[in-house]
Each structure stands twice: as structure tokens, then as C-alpha cells.
Design a protein around this motif. Sequence first.
Motif, PDB file in Angstrom:
ATOM      1  N   LYS A 140     -16.009  -2.104  -3.508  1.00 15.36           N
ATOM      2  CA  LYS A 140     -16.627  -3.081  -2.733  1.00 15.36           C
ATOM      3  C   LYS A 140     -15.799  -4.003  -1.872  1.00 15.36           C
ATOM      4  N   ASP A 141     -14.563  -4.299  -2.542  1.00 17.55           N
ATOM      5  CA  ASP A 141     -13.532  -5.060  -1.853  1.00 17.55           C
ATOM      6  C   ASP A 141     -13.015  -4.351  -0.671  1.00 17.55           C
ATOM      7  N   ALA A 142     -12.797  -3.109  -0.840  1.00 14.46           N
ATOM      8  CA  ALA A 142     -12.062  -2.273   0.144  1.00 14.46           C
ATOM      9  C   ALA A 142     -13.301  -2.243   1.389  1.00 14.46           C
ATOM     10  N   LEU A 143     -14.631  -2.284   0.932  1.00  7.56           N
ATOM     11  CA  LEU A 143     -15.641  -1.957   2.011  1.00  7.56           C
ATOM     12  C   LEU A 143     -15.677  -3.418   2.902  1.00  7.56           C
ATOM     13  N   ASP A 144     -15.573  -4.734   2.060  1.00  9.80           N
ATOM     14  CA  ASP A 144     -15.571  -6.009   2.659  1.00  9.80           C
ATOM     15  C   ASP A 144     -14.341  -6.161   3.457  1.00  9.80           C
ATOM     16  N   GLN A 145     -13.237  -5.768   2.976  1.00 11.57           N
ATOM     17  CA  GLN A 145     -12.028  -5.827   4.087  1.00 11.57           C
ATOM     18  C   GLN A 145     -12.344  -5.277   5.437  1.00 11.57           C
ATOM     19  N   LEU A 146     -12.650  -3.978   5.150  1.00 12.00           N
ATOM     20  CA  LEU A 146     -13.090  -3.172   6.424  1.00 12.00           C
ATOM     21  C   LEU A 146     -13.872  -3.725   7.456  1.00 12.00           C
ATOM     22  N   ARG A 147     -15.142  -4.216   6.708  1.00  9.91           N
ATOM     23  CA  ARG A 147     -16.137  -5.143   7.458  1.00  9.91           C
ATOM     24  C   ARG A 147     -15.619  -5.987   8.350  1.00  9.91           C
ATOM     25  N   GLY A 148     -14.907  -6.796   7.596  1.00  7.27           N
ATOM     26  CA  GLY A 148     -14.173  -8.188   8.087  1.00  7.27           C
ATOM     27  C   GLY A 148     -13.265  -7.953   9.195  1.00  7.27           C
TER      28      GLY A 148
END
Length: 290
Positions: A140-148
Motif C-alpha cells: 500500500k505504501d508503494a501504491l501511495d507513493q506512485l499515486r502521490g
Amino acid sequence: MVQLHVKRGEESQFLFSTTVDAPLETLIQQVSAIYNGRLKVERLCSEISELADHGILLPPNMQELTAEQIEELNLKDEWEDRCMPSGGAVFKKDEIGRRNGHAPNDKMKAVLMKTVEEAKALISNKQVQANVCVTMEMVKDALDQLRGAVSIVYPMGLPPHDPIRMEFEDLEDLSGTQASQQVISEDECQLWWAAKELQRGKKLQDYVGKNEKTKLVVKVQKKGLGPPAREPLVTNEQQKEMMMHYYRRQEELKKLEEANDDRYLDSEWADRRALKRQFQGLTNIKWGPR
């Protein structure tokens, strides 16, 4: 804690930490969520790299058309002006005709690519070598980084048909793609260990006992495909080491054989009595008539 080395076929995926008391129903759900989450991150990283190079995705009716065909058909991308990158766009034509070519500038591209590398590293199978267990929080952290990062570069958002936006909204359509063959839904997910399927409704300790300090290699398999191939007795690295050891041993034996060769004793210079015979005048004696 029990450490699971999760594989798909012969390829390492990730390490996962659990307990022997864990219900297999829960364990399979957790492993499949991380497995599919890693695939989502990889798909996003691939598409974001394309976004950084060539801008947003063209509408489906304009993809793979030449500029002349688009003009002839009087087609227009209504999202082109709405979804401009921060700092302005730099035109870089997409040779395969998927994206509109209005790419972010170098500064914004660097933001995207740096985030892609960080996200890849977070869920990489190299974490297995580093002995780092992957959790759903890391995915989820990786996904949040990409989304940001995408939000920074494209503050107005992406078109609804762009696969990056669809992935973020869990609306991706993978039908007919190679990626669809990699995804394993929770219902179809099976875990195998030692040629045995870990059956739902049981606990891990029913198969491996109650020792919490256990390391297992488990394989993810899609339901209905039968048992996966068993783990080889030796790894490729171990096999290479064994071959090198055998080769070195053979070379050592050759050298020892050469060192033990006593044919030199037949040579004149190796005769220990030669000096004595020379003093006695017994050298160069020829038998027979002169």
C-alpha cells in the motif's frame, strides 16, 4: 515466527512472516493479496514510465492511428488540454501511437521515475536476498507513493481511460492481456508445500508442526493446474559450486599423478651409481667384437 518463501513456479516472489497457529484460509488471503498487490505495483510502474516518456493515453478511438488518419477522421482528444503536466509539456512522439506525446518536462519526469524506482525496490523480489518480509502495508505504501507522484505531475488528474487512473481506482481491465494470466484471485489461489496442497479449513501447524522457528518454501498456484514442480534438491548456485569443486579436484589429481610419475628414473642423469662407475672406469663399456 514462521517465514514463508513464496514462489510462483521457480521464481521467487517475496518472504512472508506468519505463525503456525494461523488458519490457512487467512494465510491464503494474505499471501494472494500481497502477490496481486505486487503485480499491480509492477503494472503501474510500467505505465508511469510510459507516462513520463510520452504523456497521457489517447482515447481508444485514436490509438495506433497516424496524424493523417486522425485529421482525416476529424478526431480530437478532449483530454489533451485538461490533463497537462505541471510546468508544461515537452513533445515526444509515441511511436506505437498509444499516448499523445505531450510528456512532462525533465524535472517532473525525474519525480515520476524516482518514485517508480523507490516503489519497485519496496516490493522487489530482491527483498528475499535481503531477508526482508513483505507486508500488505509495504504494498500500500508503494501504491501511495506512485499515486502521490502522479498527482504532483498531473494535478488535474488523468483521463478516465488511462490505465494508471484505472489501476488506482481498481477498475483495471486485464482481459486478453499477458498480465491477466499472472493474476490469481483469492478464490483460485492455492498454496503448496512439499508437494502437498495446504487445505483451507486447517491450520499451518497441521502440516509443519508447532515449531515457530521454521522456514518454508511455498508455491502459489492457480486452482485446477495441479501441483507445481517440486523444488530441486540443489539450487543452481549449489550446482555450480559442486561442478567447480569437481573440476578443481580433477586438476589436483592430475598434478599429483604427474608428480608421482617415476619414468624419469630411467634417465641417465637419475642413475645414482653413475659417478661411482665413472671413477672405476666402467662407463661407456661396449660388449661385443670391435
